[in-house]
Design a protein around this motif. Sequence first.
Motif, PDB file in Angstrom:
ATOM      1  N   LEU A   1       0.743  -1.432  -0.463  1.00 23.62           N
ATOM      2  CA  LEU A   1       0.105   0.308  -0.094  1.00 23.62           C
ATOM      3  C   LEU A   1       0.841   1.520   0.263  1.00 23.62           C
ATOM      4  N   SER A   2       2.406   0.608  -0.055  1.00 25.36           N
ATOM      5  CA  SER A   2       2.835   2.291  -0.363  1.00 25.36           C
ATOM      6  C   SER A   2       4.139   2.276  -2.000  1.00 25.36           C
ATOM      7  N   ASN A   3       4.475   3.029  -1.755  1.00 29.82           N
ATOM      8  CA  ASN A   3       5.314   3.109  -3.327  1.00 29.82           C
ATOM      9  C   ASN A   3       5.986   1.988  -3.392  1.00 29.82           C
ATOM     10  N   ILE A   4       6.682   1.625  -2.115  1.00 33.92           N
ATOM     11  CA  ILE A   4       7.342   0.235  -2.522  1.00 33.92           C
ATOM     12  C   ILE A   4       6.620  -0.977  -2.029  1.00 33.92           C
ATOM     13  N   GLN A   5       6.510  -2.085  -3.174  1.00 31.92           N
ATOM     14  CA  GLN A   5       5.273  -3.178  -3.135  1.00 31.92           C
ATOM     15  C   GLN A   5       6.498  -4.495  -3.320  1.00 31.92           C
ATOM     16  N   ALA A   6       6.327  -5.439  -2.211  1.00 28.44           N
ATOM     17  CA  ALA A   6       7.352  -6.078  -2.042  1.00 28.44           C
ATOM     18  C   ALA A   6       6.817  -7.506  -1.292  1.00 28.44           C
ATOM     19  N   GLY A   7       5.317  -7.251  -1.731  1.00 23.18           N
ATOM     20  CA  GLY A   7       4.321  -8.056  -0.519  1.00 23.18           C
ATOM     21  C   GLY A   7       4.531  -9.863  -1.388  1.00 23.18           C
ATOM     22  N   GLY A   8       4.127 -10.557  -0.581  1.00 24.66           N
ATOM     23  CA  GLY A   8       4.564 -12.532  -1.743  1.00 24.66           C
ATOM     24  C   GLY A   8       2.709 -12.447  -1.806  1.00 24.66           C
ATOM     25  N   ARG A   9       2.515 -13.991  -1.421  1.00 30.84           N
ATOM     26  CA  ARG A   9       0.688 -14.427  -1.659  1.00 30.84           C
ATOM     27  C   ARG A   9       1.340 -15.644  -0.383  1.00 30.84           C
ATOM     28  N   ASN A  10       2.439 -15.674   0.146  1.00 34.35           N
ATOM     29  CA  ASN A  10       2.324 -17.193   0.962  1.00 34.35           C
ATOM     30  C   ASN A  10       1.746 -16.111   2.442  1.00 34.35           C
ATOM     31  N   GLY A  11       0.784 -17.822   2.765  1.00 32.29           N
ATOM     32  CA  GLY A  11      -0.617 -17.744   3.835  1.00 32.29           C
ATOM     33  C   GLY A  11      -1.126 -16.568   3.198  1.00 32.29           C
ATOM     34  N   ASN A  12      -1.594 -16.174   1.854  1.00 35.14           N
ATOM     35  CA  ASN A  12      -2.995 -16.010   1.153  1.00 35.14           C
ATOM     36  C   ASN A  12      -3.431 -16.794   0.184  1.00 35.14           C
ATOM     37  N   LEU A  13      -2.274 -17.546  -0.421  1.00 39.03           N
ATOM     38  CA  LEU A  13      -3.147 -18.221  -1.041  1.00 39.03           C
ATOM     39  C   LEU A  13      -3.516 -19.685  -0.887  1.00 39.03           C
ATOM     40  N   ASN A  14      -1.999 -19.782   0.364  1.00 39.19           N
ATOM     41  CA  ASN A  14      -1.943 -21.882   0.860  1.00 39.19           C
ATOM     42  C   ASN A  14      -2.289 -21.200   2.503  1.00 39.19           C
ATOM     43  N   GLY A  15      -3.676 -20.325   3.173  1.00 43.01           N
ATOM     44  CA  GLY A  15      -3.671 -20.188   3.963  1.00 43.01           C
ATOM     45  C   GLY A  15      -4.120 -21.125   4.872  1.00 43.01           C
TER      46      GLY A  15
ATOM     47  N   TYR B   1      -6.111 -22.595  -0.986  1.00 44.50           N
ATOM     48  CA  TYR B   1      -6.377 -23.280  -2.344  1.00 44.50           C
ATOM     49  C   TYR B   1      -5.087 -24.185  -2.055  1.00 44.50           C
ATOM     50  N   ILE B   2      -4.981 -24.750  -0.813  1.00 46.82           N
ATOM     51  CA  ILE B   2      -3.481 -25.765  -0.814  1.00 46.82           C
ATOM     52  C   ILE B   2      -4.219 -26.869  -0.123  1.00 46.82           C
ATOM     53  N   PHE B   3      -5.030 -27.956  -0.048  1.00 50.90           N
ATOM     54  CA  PHE B   3      -5.596 -28.453   0.711  1.00 50.90           C
ATOM     55  C   PHE B   3      -4.279 -30.038   1.198  1.00 50.90           C
ATOM     56  N   ALA B   4      -4.529 -30.473   2.269  1.00 51.15           N
ATOM     57  CA  ALA B   4      -3.897 -31.528   3.067  1.00 51.15           C
ATOM     58  C   ALA B   4      -4.457 -32.872   2.394  1.00 51.15           C
ATOM     59  N   THR B   5      -3.694 -33.960   2.220  1.00 52.77           N
ATOM     60  CA  THR B   5      -4.625 -34.831   2.002  1.00 52.77           C
ATOM     61  C   THR B   5      -4.673 -35.680   3.237  1.00 52.77           C
TER      62      THR B   5
ATOM     63  N   ALA C   1      -1.773 -25.630   6.876  1.00 48.87           N
ATOM     64  CA  ALA C   1      -1.955 -24.107   8.159  1.00 48.87           C
ATOM     65  C   ALA C   1      -0.874 -23.864   8.453  1.00 48.87           C
ATOM     66  N   LYS C   2       0.404 -23.778   7.845  1.00 49.28           N
ATOM     67  CA  LYS C   2       1.959 -23.338   8.698  1.00 49.28           C
ATOM     68  C   LYS C   2       2.004 -21.697   8.632  1.00 49.28           C
ATOM     69  N   TRP C   3       1.552 -21.231   7.412  1.00 49.17           N
ATOM     70  CA  TRP C   3       2.074 -19.992   7.446  1.00 49.17           C
ATOM     71  C   TRP C   3       0.262 -19.346   8.147  1.00 49.17           C
ATOM     72  N   ARG C   4       0.299 -18.499   9.104  1.00 53.14           N
ATOM     73  CA  ARG C   4      -1.248 -17.954   9.798  1.00 53.14           C
ATOM     74  C   ARG C   4      -1.221 -16.078   9.738  1.00 53.14           C
TER      75      ARG C   4
ATOM     76  N   PHE D   1       4.489 -29.206   2.139  1.00 51.26           N
ATOM     77  CA  PHE D   1       4.324 -27.736   1.878  1.00 51.26           C
ATOM     78  C   PHE D   1       5.394 -27.098   1.840  1.00 51.26           C
ATOM     79  N   GLU D   2       6.516 -27.458   1.932  1.00 53.34           N
ATOM     80  CA  GLU D   2       7.453 -26.353   1.379  1.00 53.34           C
ATOM     81  C   GLU D   2       8.132 -26.757   0.024  1.00 53.34           C
ATOM     82  N   THR D   3       7.334 -26.875  -0.896  1.00 55.51           N
ATOM     83  CA  THR D   3       7.352 -27.424  -1.878  1.00 55.51           C
ATOM     84  C   THR D   3       9.282 -28.658  -2.548  1.00 55.51           C
ATOM     85  N   LEU D   4       9.129 -28.826  -0.993  1.00 53.00           N
ATOM     86  CA  LEU D   4       9.916 -30.587  -1.568  1.00 53.00           C
ATOM     87  C   LEU D   4       9.649 -31.966  -2.047  1.00 53.00           C
TER      88      LEU D   4
END
Length: 563
Positions: A164-178, A207-211, A263-266, A491-494
Motif C-alpha cells: 500500500l506504499s510506493n515500495i511493493q514487495a508483498g507476496g502471497r504466502n499465507g494468502n493462497l496457502n493459508g 487453495y492448498i489442501f492436505a491429503t 496452515a503453516k503460515w497464519r 507444503f515447502e515445495t520439496l
Amino acid sequence: KDSSSAVQAAYGEALFLRAYYHFLLVSNFGAIPLKLTPTITPDDLNIERSPIETVYNQVVKDMKLAESKVYTAAQLGFSGRVSKTTVDGMLARVYLFMAGYPLNGGTPGALAQYDSALVYAQKVVNSGLHSLNPSYSQVFINEAADVYDTKECMWEAEFGGNNLSNIQAGGRNGNLNGITFTSAATYSNVTGSTDYIYLDSGYSYGYIFATQKLYNLYAPYDSRRDWAIQNFNYTVNATPTPPVITRTPLSNTTAFAYNRTCAKWRRNYEVVKPKNKNYTPINFPLLRYADVLLMLAEADLNANSGTISPAGLNAINAVRERGYGITANSAPLKSLTITNQGSGYVTNTFNGYNNASVGNANMGNGLAFSSTISGGKVTAVTLTSGGSGFTTASSGTIYLGNMWAANTIYALNQQVIYNGNLYTITTAGTSTATPPTQTTGASSASVTGAVFTYAGIAATASGTLLTKADVDLTSVSMQDIQDERARELCFETLRVPDLIRWNIFLPAMNAVKTQVSNWSTFSVNTQSLILTGYNNVAPKHLLMPIPSSEMSVNKKITQNPGW
C-alpha cells in the motif's frame, strides 16, 4: 578483480544463484541448455540441451567456488542473503538429487554422491551456527511476524510490507496457502483504495489442501500435525463492531473429508498493519536446518549401505523430538485415563480443545480428545491431539471439557467447566469477566453475560507424558526418512522433487488415488473432483514440459517426452 570481501561475497552469491537456478531447471525439466556466457547476438539464442550430468557438474562447480567467497550466517545476521552454510546445505541437496533418479549417481556412482552429500550436511552441523528452534510452530510464526531466525531458517525468500506504499514487495504466502478465510463481513474498504483490509486474522483463499495420507502419517501426539494442517474453521459474528472472529474446532472423529488446508503460515501473526487482502509480508523458507538434519540422515544411511551411524541417528531423532514437542521441561500427552466420570454431561460425544487444566489455570495447550457420554457420565475418552507444554504436575488432573473463558460468545446448550463444576449454557450470550461459581441453579445474565446453569461435577482424567523413548528411532530405514520428511517439510515445495528422485512418484500418486477411490463417505461429485488429478498422472509428469515460448525462441531445443 576486486579482492575486497564485500565484492567477493557478491560474486560468490551471484555464482551460487546461477548454480541454484540451473539446479531448479535441470531437476524440473531434465536436460537443459547450459547457459554460462552473455547473449551477444540472436544466434546465441539457439542452444542444444546439455546432458543432465553436465549441468549438475557445473552446478556443483559453481556452488563450491561460491562457498569460498560468501559471508557466514553470523556475519550476515539475516537469512535473505546466501551464507556459507546455505551453500553447504544446498550442495547436500544437489548431491542427493544426483544420487537419485534420473541421474542415479552418474559417472562416480550413487555411493560417491551420498558420500559428498554427507560431507556437506555435516559441515553445516559442525559450523555450530545453526540449531532447531525449540518450537516447530514458532518457525512459521517468525516468518509471518518479520522475525529472522537464522539458526533454523538458513535461507528465505523475502517479502515485506502490505503493497500500500510506493515500495511493493508483498507476496502471497499465507494468502493462497493459508486457512480459508474470505468473509466479507470482516473487511472494510480503505478510502482511495480497492484493497480490502482484514481486521485480525487475514484474508486467505486456502487453495492448498492436505491429503488423508499426509494427515495419517502423524501420530495424534505429533505437535506438527495440527500446526501444518488446518484443525479449525474461522467463524464470524458480524454483529459487533469490529466483528468477533472465533475458531470452531474440526472434529477429529469424523472421516477426513479433504477439506483441511495448509496452515503453516497464519496471517494473524502479521505485524504490518493494515493488512492487504491479497499481499502479505510472510517469508518463505528455501532451506531449513531441519531439512539439513534429515538430508544428513539420508546421506549417512545410504553412504553406509543401509546402516545409519550414531551421527545420522541423532540427526533424525533431533527433528522427531522437536516435532513431537518434547523439551527438557515439558512434553505432549500420549494417553488419557479417566479418574472421575463426572455427572451432568448431556452430549453423546464431544471434543475438547485447549482444555487441560489444574483448577482453573490452563497448564498445557492444544489438547484434543473425543469422549463418550452415558447417563450423564464420561465413560470413554480418546486422545486425538496430545497438545504441548505439559509437565508431570499438569498431567495429573485434567478436566474433560472446555474451560470457561471471559469475553467469549457461548451458544445455547454448550457446556463449560469452572472450578471443577460443569455448567450448561441455558441463555446464549457473551461471558463477562465474572465466572459462574454456583453449585445449584442458574447464574444471573446481568453478572455472567450468558446464563450458566449448574449441571454437575466435571469429569477428570490423568495423562501420560510422551517421552523420547516413545519417538526416538533405534534404527532407520529409507521409509522412515521419507515419512519424516513429509511430516516435517510438507507444503515447502520439496515433496514432489523428493518423490521423483526416490523414483516413487507414480506409485505414491496411485496410492492416494486408491485411498480416495475406496472412501464411501464422499459425495460422487466430490470424489470425482479429487480423483481428477490423480487419474491424469502419467510418466510424462516426471518432467515438466518445455514452455512454448522457449521452443519458439530456441530452435535447437526439443520437447520432453509425452508433452
